[in-house]
Design an enzyme around this catalytic site. Structure first.
Site, PDB file in Angstrom:
ATOM      1  CB  VAL A   3      -0.808  -0.012   1.653  1.00  0.00           C
ATOM      2  CG1 VAL A   3      -1.681   1.060   1.257  1.00  0.00           C
ATOM      3  CG2 VAL A   3      -1.935  -1.340   1.310  1.00  0.00           C
ATOM      4  CG  HIS A   4       3.615   4.204  -2.398  1.00  0.00           C
ATOM      5  ND1 HIS A   4       3.160   5.673  -2.907  1.00  0.00           N
ATOM      6  CD2 HIS A   4       4.596   4.249  -2.332  1.00  0.00           C
ATOM      7  CE1 HIS A   4       4.689   6.316  -2.903  1.00  0.00           C
ATOM      8  NE2 HIS A   4       5.138   5.561  -2.018  1.00  0.00           N
TER       9      HIS A   4
END
Length: 153
Positions: free
Chosen positions: A76-77
Site C-alpha cells: 500500500v503506497h
C-alpha cells in the site's frame, strides 16, 4: 483465495491511470488504486487500514507491505512522491514485524503536507511478484467504502 480490501474510502481507478509511471506500468505489481474521498480538502485525515491479514514486513511513513500467510506480499503506497515528505503527515500505528488483521488501522495520514507540495493523494494497492495484468479489480470506476473487497488473490 484471499480478499484484498479497500484501505481507504474513495473511487477505484486502474493502475494504468495513476500519475506515477512505476505504478501505472505495474513495475511494482498489478492491483488498483483509490482516489481517497475527501483528499481534495487540504486538511483531510485518513485512517489507512491493512488490505489483508498477515505480517507487516516493511513500514515506511508513506508505504507498507503485508505478507499473507500464503506468502503473498501486498504493498500500500500513500500518495505520489510522498517519500519526499520524509514522514510529515504520517502517523504509523503498528510496527514492522507486527501481525495485522485485514481492516486494522496501520497509518493515520493527514494529507495537507502532500497537498501543500502538490502531491496527489492517490493510494496504490499492488500485489508484489505477480505478472502485470494478472490481477484486475472489477471495482474500477466504483466508489468503495473502507473494508470492501477490491479483488482476490
Amino acid at each position: 483465495m484471499s480478499a484484498v480490501i479497500a484501505p481507504v474510502d474513495g473511487r477505484v481507478i486502474a493502475l494504468a491511470d495513476v500519475a506515477d509511471p512505476v505504478f501505472s506500468a505495474e513495475m511494482v505489481g498489478p492491483g488498483c488504486a483509490i482516489e481517497p474521498a475527501g483528499s481534495e480538502e487540504m486538511d483531510a485525515e485518513l485512517d489507512v487500514v491493512s488490505p489483508v491479514s498477515g505480517t507487516l514486513v516493511k513500514l515506511h511513513p508513506h508505504a507498507f507491505v503485508i505478507t499473507t500467510a500464503e506468502g503473498v506480499g501486498v504493498l500500500v503506497h500513500l500518495g505520489i512522491d510522498t517519500v519526499q515528505l520524509k514522514g510529515e503527515g504520517f502517523e504509523p500505528h503498528v510496527a514492522e514485524g507486527d501481525e495485522v488483521s485485514a481492516g486494522q488501522l496501520v497509518t493515520r495520514w493527514t494529507t495537507w503536507p502532500a497537498a501543500r507540495e502538490g502531491y496527489p493523494a492517490t493510494v496504490m494497492i499492488a500485489v508484489l511478484d505477480r505478472e502485470p495484468g494478472s490481477i484486475v479489480s472489477s471495482r474500477v470506476g466504483d466508489d468503495v467504502t473502507q473494508g470492501e473487497e477490491l479483488f482476490t488473490l
